[in-house]
Design a protein around this motif. Structure first.
Motif, PDB file in Angstrom:
ATOM      1  N   THR A 134       8.844 -10.511  -2.834  1.00  0.00           N
ATOM      2  CA  THR A 134       8.382  -9.583  -3.542  1.00  0.00           C
ATOM      3  C   THR A 134       7.659  -9.650  -3.311  1.00  0.00           C
ATOM      4  N   SER A 142       4.620  -3.369   0.830  1.00  0.00           N
ATOM      5  CA  SER A 142       4.867  -3.376  -0.501  1.00  0.00           C
ATOM      6  C   SER A 142       3.915  -3.860  -1.759  1.00  0.00           C
ATOM      7  N   GLU A 297       9.636  -2.958  -6.031  1.00  0.00           N
ATOM      8  CA  GLU A 297       9.502  -2.500  -4.561  1.00  0.00           C
ATOM      9  C   GLU A 297      10.719  -3.041  -4.189  1.00  0.00           C
ATOM     10  N   TYR A 301       8.227   0.479  -2.925  1.00  0.00           N
ATOM     11  CA  TYR A 301       7.318   0.016  -4.206  1.00  0.00           C
ATOM     12  C   TYR A 301       6.949   1.721  -3.575  1.00  0.00           C
ATOM     13  N   ARG A 364      13.538  -0.763   1.163  1.00  0.00           N
ATOM     14  CA  ARG A 364      12.052  -0.967   1.787  1.00  0.00           C
ATOM     15  C   ARG A 364      12.282  -0.755   3.153  1.00  0.00           C
TER      16      ARG A 364
END
Ligand SMILES: NC(=O)c1ccc[n+]([C@@H]2O[C@H](COP(=O)([O-])OP(=O)(O)OC[C@H]3O[C@@H](n4cnc5c(N)ncnc54)[C@H](O)[C@@H]3O)[C@@H](O)[C@H]2O)c1
Ligand SMILES: CC(C)C[C@H](N)C(=O)O
Length: 364
Positions: A134, A142, A297, A301, A364
């Motif tokens: 992260t 991110s 995240e 995020y 993500r």
């Protein structure tokens, strides 16, 4: 050091040694406790004087992350990595890629991020090899560098500590003495300045001092003088262990609230400041903004959601102060109790972390 004895004493789960001759990587990943979820904690790069020092640092910092993540209400355990080397001289891209492959081999038990000596760029290199990282660049969706968010959390925590000490959380007109005006403290100063606080700074880096003097009308003092200045709040934002036998008698502040990890040299120093009536905001509670931000995240995020969570640092500290008064214990012990109770209650219904869909970074 008898490693297994040490690990048994503080109930560590795993210690991983990583070596890559090609890049010069020598790293130690310590995983303390995964009861609440995978172990999240940064990677520190530092010139350790011995391998034993490096192992000890990784273990100590990993345990700190267990408490930090638990107290912050995150569903995450605690871990940390140290890379042995000089961050100014010994880095190369292959090193962080090799390290990324080691993280990948842990299959999600450990997730990394920045710490002292590592940057967003280093995290991007790790990300070439694993998703379990992260604090990578915002272009990957991110959160980037955690320091400004840590700074915002420290500012919020300072307000909670002021409420406890002075009966009002306004920092207007309060004098705050800041030791170490680096990435986190600069962000703290921005918020303090906006609210009308008087700022005193010190740093071993003259450029950092000048930057704060210019931007925030800060008064500068020599590094050794920061403890004894007339102020309401002492904010240790550089090193650990600055609350010790030499410094406590010099302190005029009614509040200690800053970003540094491991501020108390020993727990006895936490007892002494408690007896003196100084309100101490436990380090791992007040400085948890960065980890709260990077942890967001894991759900894809969302900045405003992350900042709302960071603002809960205020309430977490008020809860610590409440436990401290209720149980008549120093605030550092109250924070430990809060974190340990959360872990214990989950431990009853869960054993060690196993990777499952809920904890992957697939969104993500
Ligand atoms: N960056 C984060 O998100 C984060 C999160 C949690 C905790 N922390 C902790 O907060 C502290 C500050 O982190 P940072 O990212 O701002 O680091 P940084 O390196 O940017 O800033 C630290 C500053 O302290 C100064 N310093 C070092 N020794 C000093 C001394 N003896 N006297 C005065 N100044 C001294 C350095 O010159 C530097 O300017 C560290 O202890 C770190 O572990 C940081
Ligand atoms: C995960 C990181 C943002 C952790 C940070 N270095 C800390 O000590 O809290």
């Amino acid at each position: 050091m008898e490693i297994f004895k040490y690990m048994e004493k503080y109930d560590y789960e795993q210690l991983v040694f990583c070596q890559d001759e090609n890049s010069g990587l020598k790293a130690v990943i310590a995983i303390h406790d995964t009861t609440l979820g995978p172990a999240l904690g940064g990677t520190r790069m530092w010139t350790y004087s011995s391998e034993e020092d490096a192992i000890e640092d990784a273990l100590r910092l990993a345990k700190g992350m267990t408490y930090k993540n638990a107290a912050a209400g995150l569903n995450l355990g605690g871990g940390k990595t140290v890379i042995i080397g000089d961050p100014k001289k010994d880095k190369n891209p292959e090193m962080f890629r090799a390290f990324g492959r080691y993280i990948q081999s842990l299959n999600g038990r450990y997730i990394t991020a920045e710490d002292v000596g590592t940057t967003v760029h280093d995290m991007d290199l790790i990300h070439m090899e694993t998703d379990h990282v992260t604090g990578i660049s915002p272009e990957f969706g991110s959160s980037g560098n955690p320091s400004p968010v840590t700074g915002y959390g420290v500012y919020k925590g300072m307000k909670a500590a002021a409420m406890e000490a002075f009966g009002t959380d306004s920092l207007e007109g309060r004098t705050v003495a800041i030791q170490g005006v680096g990435n986190v403290a600069y962000a703290v100063c921005e918020h303090l300045y906006k609210e009308g606080a008087e700022i005193i700074v010190t740093d071993i880096n003259q450029d950092a001092v000048q930057r704060a003097v210019d931007a925030f009308d800060a008064k500068a003092v020599e590094p050794d003088d920061i403890y004894s200045v007339d102020c309401d709040i002492y904010a240790p934002c550089a090193l650990g262990a600055t609350i010790n036998d030499e410094t406590i008698p010099q302190l005029k502040a009614k509040v200690i609230a800053g970003s540094a990890n491991n501020q108390l040299k020993t727990s006895e120093h936490g007892d002494i400041i408690h007896e003196k009536g100084i309100v101490y905001a436990p380090d791992y509670v007040i400085n948890s903004g960065g980890v709260i931000n990077v942890a967001d995240e894991l759900n894809g995020y969302n900045e405003s959601r992350a900042m709302r969570k960071v603002e809960t640092i205020y309430d977490s500290l008020m809860r610590v102060f409440e436990i401290s008064k209720r149980d008549n214990i120093p605030t550092y012990a109250a924070a430990d109790r809060m974190a340990e109770e959360r872990i214990a209650s989950l431990r009853k219904s869960r054993n060690q972390f196993l990777l499952n869909g809920h904890h992957t970074l697939s969104r993500r």
